[in-house]
Write a protein that holds these residues in place. Structure first.
Motif, PDB file in Angstrom:
ATOM      1  N   LYS A 376     -13.082  -9.136  -6.715  1.00 28.72           N
ATOM      2  CA  LYS A 376     -11.625  -9.175  -6.743  1.00 28.72           C
ATOM      3  C   LYS A 376     -11.117  -7.809  -7.204  1.00 28.72           C
ATOM      4  O   LYS A 376     -11.580  -7.278  -8.213  1.00 28.72           O
ATOM      5  N   PRO A 377     -10.172  -7.216  -6.470  1.00 28.75           N
ATOM      6  CA  PRO A 377      -9.687  -5.876  -6.855  1.00 28.75           C
ATOM      7  C   PRO A 377      -8.930  -5.916  -8.176  1.00 28.75           C
ATOM      8  O   PRO A 377      -8.368  -6.946  -8.565  1.00 28.75           O
ATOM      9  N   GLU A 378      -8.938  -4.808  -8.855  1.00 29.93           N
ATOM     10  CA  GLU A 378      -8.181  -4.716 -10.098  1.00 29.93           C
ATOM     11  C   GLU A 378      -6.685  -4.798  -9.820  1.00 29.93           C
ATOM     12  O   GLU A 378      -6.203  -4.354  -8.774  1.00 29.93           O
ATOM     13  N   MET A 379      -5.960  -5.359 -10.761  1.00 31.43           N
ATOM     14  CA  MET A 379      -4.513  -5.479 -10.600  1.00 31.43           C
ATOM     15  C   MET A 379      -3.864  -4.111 -10.795  1.00 31.43           C
ATOM     16  O   MET A 379      -4.165  -3.412 -11.769  1.00 31.43           O
ATOM     17  N   PRO A 380      -3.005  -3.688  -9.889  1.00 27.22           N
ATOM     18  CA  PRO A 380      -2.336  -2.387 -10.043  1.00 27.22           C
ATOM     19  C   PRO A 380      -1.512  -2.334 -11.331  1.00 27.22           C
ATOM     20  O   PRO A 380      -0.980  -3.354 -11.784  1.00 27.22           O
ATOM     21  N   ALA A 381      -1.403  -1.152 -11.863  1.00 28.22           N
ATOM     22  CA  ALA A 381      -0.623  -0.978 -13.088  1.00 28.22           C
ATOM     23  C   ALA A 381       0.870  -1.137 -12.813  1.00 28.22           C
ATOM     24  O   ALA A 381       1.624  -1.587 -13.682  1.00 28.22           O
ATOM     25  N   ASP A 382       1.303  -0.753 -11.612  1.00 25.30           N
ATOM     26  CA  ASP A 382       2.727  -0.784 -11.268  1.00 25.30           C
ATOM     27  C   ASP A 382       2.968  -1.889 -10.235  1.00 25.30           C
ATOM     28  O   ASP A 382       2.905  -1.660  -9.030  1.00 25.30           O
ATOM     29  N   LEU A 383       3.240  -3.099 -10.719  1.00 23.20           N
ATOM     30  CA  LEU A 383       3.452  -4.216  -9.806  1.00 23.20           C
ATOM     31  C   LEU A 383       4.772  -4.109  -9.049  1.00 23.20           C
ATOM     32  O   LEU A 383       4.908  -4.649  -7.953  1.00 23.20           O
ATOM     33  N   LYS A 384       5.747  -3.432  -9.623  1.00 23.55           N
ATOM     34  CA  LYS A 384       7.004  -3.232  -8.900  1.00 23.55           C
ATOM     35  C   LYS A 384       6.748  -2.425  -7.629  1.00 23.55           C
ATOM     36  O   LYS A 384       7.262  -2.762  -6.552  1.00 23.55           O
ATOM     37  N   ARG A 385       5.933  -1.398  -7.751  1.00 27.99           N
ATOM     38  CA  ARG A 385       5.609  -0.585  -6.580  1.00 27.99           C
ATOM     39  C   ARG A 385       4.879  -1.419  -5.527  1.00 27.99           C
ATOM     40  O   ARG A 385       5.164  -1.320  -4.330  1.00 27.99           O
ATOM     41  N   SER A 386       3.939  -2.257  -5.984  1.00 34.24           N
ATOM     42  CA  SER A 386       3.217  -3.124  -5.041  1.00 34.24           C
ATOM     43  C   SER A 386       4.177  -4.071  -4.333  1.00 34.24           C
ATOM     44  O   SER A 386       4.051  -4.317  -3.125  1.00 34.24           O
ATOM     45  N   LEU A 387       5.143  -4.603  -5.088  1.00 29.78           N
ATOM     46  CA  LEU A 387       6.116  -5.522  -4.503  1.00 29.78           C
ATOM     47  C   LEU A 387       6.937  -4.823  -3.422  1.00 29.78           C
ATOM     48  O   LEU A 387       7.163  -5.377  -2.340  1.00 29.78           O
ATOM     49  N   VAL A 388       7.348  -3.592  -3.704  1.00 29.18           N
ATOM     50  CA  VAL A 388       8.128  -2.832  -2.725  1.00 29.18           C
ATOM     51  C   VAL A 388       7.277  -2.506  -1.495  1.00 29.18           C
ATOM     52  O   VAL A 388       7.755  -2.567  -0.352  1.00 29.18           O
ATOM     53  N   GLU A 389       6.010  -2.174  -1.692  1.00 30.32           N
ATOM     54  CA  GLU A 389       5.137  -1.855  -0.566  1.00 30.32           C
ATOM     55  C   GLU A 389       4.951  -3.059   0.359  1.00 30.32           C
ATOM     56  O   GLU A 389       4.993  -2.927   1.582  1.00 30.32           O
ATOM     57  N   VAL A 390       4.739  -4.233  -0.233  1.00 29.47           N
ATOM     58  CA  VAL A 390       4.595  -5.430   0.591  1.00 29.47           C
ATOM     59  C   VAL A 390       5.914  -5.747   1.284  1.00 29.47           C
ATOM     60  O   VAL A 390       5.955  -6.085   2.473  1.00 29.47           O
ATOM     61  N   LEU A 391       7.016  -5.626   0.548  1.00 27.06           N
ATOM     62  CA  LEU A 391       8.331  -5.945   1.095  1.00 27.06           C
ATOM     63  C   LEU A 391       8.692  -5.043   2.268  1.00 27.06           C
ATOM     64  O   LEU A 391       9.388  -5.464   3.204  1.00 27.06           O
ATOM     65  N   SER A 392       8.221  -3.806   2.246  1.00 21.85           N
ATOM     66  CA  SER A 392       8.571  -2.851   3.301  1.00 21.85           C
ATOM     67  C   SER A 392       7.513  -2.765   4.405  1.00 21.85           C
ATOM     68  O   SER A 392       7.680  -2.007   5.364  1.00 21.85           O
ATOM     69  N   SER A 393       6.416  -3.522   4.279  1.00 26.00           N
ATOM     70  CA  SER A 393       5.412  -3.517   5.344  1.00 26.00           C
ATOM     71  C   SER A 393       6.013  -4.135   6.610  1.00 26.00           C
ATOM     72  O   SER A 393       6.895  -4.993   6.537  1.00 26.00           O
ATOM     73  N   HIS A 394       5.523  -3.723   7.757  1.00 27.23           N
ATOM     74  CA  HIS A 394       6.120  -4.189   9.016  1.00 27.23           C
ATOM     75  C   HIS A 394       6.005  -5.704   9.188  1.00 27.23           C
ATOM     76  O   HIS A 394       6.853  -6.326   9.830  1.00 27.23           O
ATOM     77  N   ASN A 395       4.952  -6.305   8.629  1.00 25.74           N
ATOM     78  CA  ASN A 395       4.817  -7.754   8.773  1.00 25.74           C
ATOM     79  C   ASN A 395       5.848  -8.521   7.961  1.00 25.74           C
ATOM     80  O   ASN A 395       6.225  -9.634   8.321  1.00 25.74           O
ATOM     81  N   VAL A 396       6.297  -7.945   6.855  1.00 30.61           N
ATOM     82  CA  VAL A 396       7.216  -8.645   5.956  1.00 30.61           C
ATOM     83  C   VAL A 396       8.653  -8.173   6.119  1.00 30.61           C
ATOM     84  O   VAL A 396       9.596  -8.962   5.990  1.00 30.61           O
ATOM     85  N   ALA A 397       8.854  -6.906   6.417  1.00 27.22           N
ATOM     86  CA  ALA A 397      10.202  -6.338   6.494  1.00 27.22           C
ATOM     87  C   ALA A 397      11.074  -7.075   7.504  1.00 27.22           C
ATOM     88  O   ALA A 397      10.582  -7.762   8.408  1.00 27.22           O
TER      89      ALA A 397
END
Length: 715
Positions: A376-397
């Protein structure tokens, strides 16, 4: 050329070798695309009947009862291979073909849905395919006046050499006006109406039953049909007039395998023979030979069975709409498919052998090798950034750039428009239908059975959050080469999952399509297993449909369902380079009860906002609800036993977010299923607390991230 085994079998059955024209008929009608040779045995496992099902699989479209003498016609098709070779025309004629399936039943088309699957938009080729497929769907649907009200756009590199264009259509008719493709009586005449017949689309059915190669764009372009939406619009009106006048005893769209397919299948369904005079077919090009006349898949054509005394009346209707029409043959007692050309008989085949004689069998199936263990990958330190990255991905945007190309308000029935969990159309008074479509191919790749089952539950929940219950579903089963045991195993398991999900929810599978051989030599890969479906639900409260956005300050926010550590196939893991790692979501044992409880809660009329939780997870669903107004949310209870990123990004099935000003009433409706009060609506930002971690995103930041696809397409 016919495969050797088929040639031998046909020769034995006919007592002679088939000539070249007859071989062309068999090649197309016995193709996987037309005869479901490797898929038929599996499709028989579906439950296809129900209280509301009037006509199930086997005709051009299914017919289900709505109410008060109204019925719905439902169909779904693919146009995958043609859309890679010629994206505009391939996608456009995919729309035209499924619309004709609906009108051939005597129904007026009222809505379209388009689940689409593309390669990443980081290459000129993929961007070209994406733009021109959308353009083809928009240009055809807009011209014929049928709204595209719902869709999906999913991106993965496996679709780079083989994009998928799936289209579903829903029609409306009076029950007593329905016609079928079953021929009625020997001596009745056959009238071919619509466009002229040309060489476009030659061998389209057989073309759709093989892999794509690097040379496909040049070699296979003659197999691509060319559409004319203006002729289609005239054909819609002419067909409905012929049916409405009672002249059509049977009707069939000319699609796969062209005239040979439509005419032989119609006669065979009625246990009759067919005599075609190929000289009477109105041609677009000079010098066409019988092989071309019979197999061409020229668009915008309809075949009618008409009693002799009504032939002139039907030809007059065609003339009224400026359409070509001619009497091209008749039904016979002799059970043969016979074609004459220039005074000679060029085809004479036992009709049951041609239309229903293709041998079917299950292919060898074997599950893929066990995956190497993963960490299991380590949890990123900046979850806000991860949330924005998923939110802006073409599959989710937001897919606004796509659906803004479509006219989704024509016919003025659409009350909930594209971009929501599901679309809602008013049928009569406050009664309407709710439409949802799509699937998650990455889930199916990791666990095809649960992915197939979850596909049904996900679409059912999309309908449930609008207050509706699923009525019927159609499928479009897109997979690679079934001759590969691993591919066939995925295919089989996904079908079993779809079947079990539909039975548990009481949503019969009333029709659909199978699209196999979706592989590309150019990219040396098969597509992800993609069991895309379209589901139609019903509602008696169109006016009371909840919003999908937070809109009422102070509302209580309730999460329904359980969140598990099920991030396999998630968008979050995909962006971390772990696309196929982890445990994919499984449908909970009480999944049906959760869906029913959400319907019950929404039906109280006390739910202000509701939204399904799916692709991207809970964090994404909350962001999507905060595009106009913020919320203050505490996910600590959701997080119990989970990491913060698990709680945010798990794509566990059968979950929903409800917002209400009367939480006690909603809690009563949810009695017996898991739910959690997680916060309140208000403010201009989304604030998420997860134990000692907090995230805050302003409404503006959310909207900027969600507009990533639109911004790219506008640049």
């Amino acid at each position: 050329m016919l495969p050797e085994n088929d040639f031998k079998l046909i020769t034995e059955e006919m007592g002679r070798e088939p000539n070249i024209v007859e071989q062309g008929c068999f090649l197309n009608l016995w193709s996987e695309h037309c005869s479901y040779r490797s898929s038929g045995p599996l499709l028989k496992t579906f439950t296809t009947t129900g209280e509301k099902v009037i006509i199930g699989p086997g005709d051009d479209a299914a017919i289900v009862d709505f109410e008060d003498g109204w019925v719905l016609a439902i169909g779904m098709e693919s146009h995958n291979h043609p859309s890679y070779v010629d994206p505009h025309n391939g996608a456009a004629t995919g729309v035209g073909g499924i619309v004709r399936d609906i009108i051939s039943m005597g129904a007026r088309p009222i809505a379209l849905m388009d689940p689409l699957y593309f390669g990443p938009l980081n290459t000129p080729k993929n961007l070209y395919l994406f733009e021109h497929i959308i353009e083809g769907i928009a240009s055809y649907g807009n011209c014929i006046g049928v709204p595209v009200v719902r869709g999906e756009a999913f991106f993965d590199e496996t679709y780079s050499g083989n994009p998928l264009v799936n289209v579903a259509c829903i029609g409306l008719a009076r029950k007593d006006s329905i016609v079928t493709a079953k021929a009625q009586q020997a001596g009745n005449k056959m009238i071919l109406m619509g466009s002229t017949t040309g060489r476009d689309g030659l061998g389209g059915a057989s073309f759709a039953s093989r892999d794509l190669s690097e040379s496909s764009e040049a070699e296979d372009r003659p197999s691509i049909q060319i559409g004319d939406p203006f002729t289609e619009k005239l054909l819609i009106e002419a067909t409905l007039e012929v049916v409405g006048a009672g002249y059509a005893k049977a009707c069939r769209d000319l699609g796969a395998a062209g005239l040979a397919g439509a005419s032989s299948e119609m006669a065979s369904k009625g246990d009759l023979g067919m005599h075609i005079i190929a000289d009477n077919v109105i041609l677009r090009e000079k010098g066409m030979i019988p092989y071309e006349i019979l197999i061409a898949e020229s668009q915008e054509r309809m075949l009618f069975e008409v009693e002799p005394q009504n032939v002139e009346a039907v030809l007059a209707i065609a003339k009224k709409y400026d359409l070509n029409a001619s009497m091209i043959g008749e039904l016979t007692e002799r059970p043969y498919y016979t074609v004459d050309f220039k005074g000679e008989t060029v085809v004479d085949i036992p009709i049951k052998l041609l239309a229903e004689g293709a041998p079917t069998c299950e292919m060898p199936a074997s599950s893929p090798a066990e995956k190497i263990s993963w960490e299991k990958p380590e949890m990123p330190a900046d979850l806000k950034r991860s949330l924005v990255e998923v939110l802006s991905s073409h599959n989710v945007a937001s897919k606004e750039w796509i659906y803004r190309q479509y006219d989704h308000e024509v016919q003025i029935r659409t009350t909930v428009k594209p971009g929501d969990d599901a679309s809602v159309l008013r049928i009569e008074g406050d009664r309407g239908i709710i439409l949802s479509c799509g699937c998650n191919p990455r889930h199916t790749m990791i666990d095809p059975y649960q992915g197939g089952k979850g596909t049904v539950y996900e679409n059912a929940m999309n309908i449930a959050v609008k207050g509706g219950k699923g009525l019927a579903l159609v499928d479009c089963l897109n997979f690679g080469n079934p001759e590969r045991p691993e591919i066939y195993w995925y295919f089989k398991q996904a079908i079993l999952g779809l079947g079990d999900g539909s039975r548990e929810l009481g949503i019969p599978v009333v029709g659909g399509n199978v699209s196999l051989y979706n592989e590309s030599d150019e990219f040396d890969t098969a597509i992800l297993p993609t069991p895309s479906i379209g589901v139609v639900g019903t509602t008696n409260n169109v006016a009371g449909t909840p919003l999908s956005l937070f809109a009422n300050e102070g509302d209580t926010i309730i999460l329904v369902g359980e969140t598990q550590d099920e991030l396999g196939g998630s968008e979050y893991y995909s962006l971390m380079g772990k696309k196929m790692d982890g445990i994919a979501p499984k449908v909970p044992e009480n999944g049906t009860k959760i869906v029913d409880s959400v319907i019950k809660a929404v039906s109280t009329g006390k739910v202000t906002s509701s939204h399904d939780v799916s692709l991207g997870g809970l964090g994404i669903a909350l962001c999507e609800m905060c595009t106009c107004m913020g919320a203050n949310v505490d996910l600590s209870k959701v997080c119990e036993g989970l990491r913060a990123d698990d709680a945010l990004f798990s794509e566990s099935y059968v979950r929903a977010i409800l917002a209400t000003s009367e939480p006690k009433a909603i809690e009563e409706a949810l009695r017996g299923v898991t739910y959690t009060i997680i916060g309140t609506v208000g403010g201009d930002s989304l604030k998420i607390g997860l134990d000692e971690i907090s995230i805050e995103l302003s409404v503006s930041e959310i909207n900027i991230a969600r507009s990533s696809l639109t911004r790219q397409m506008m640049e």
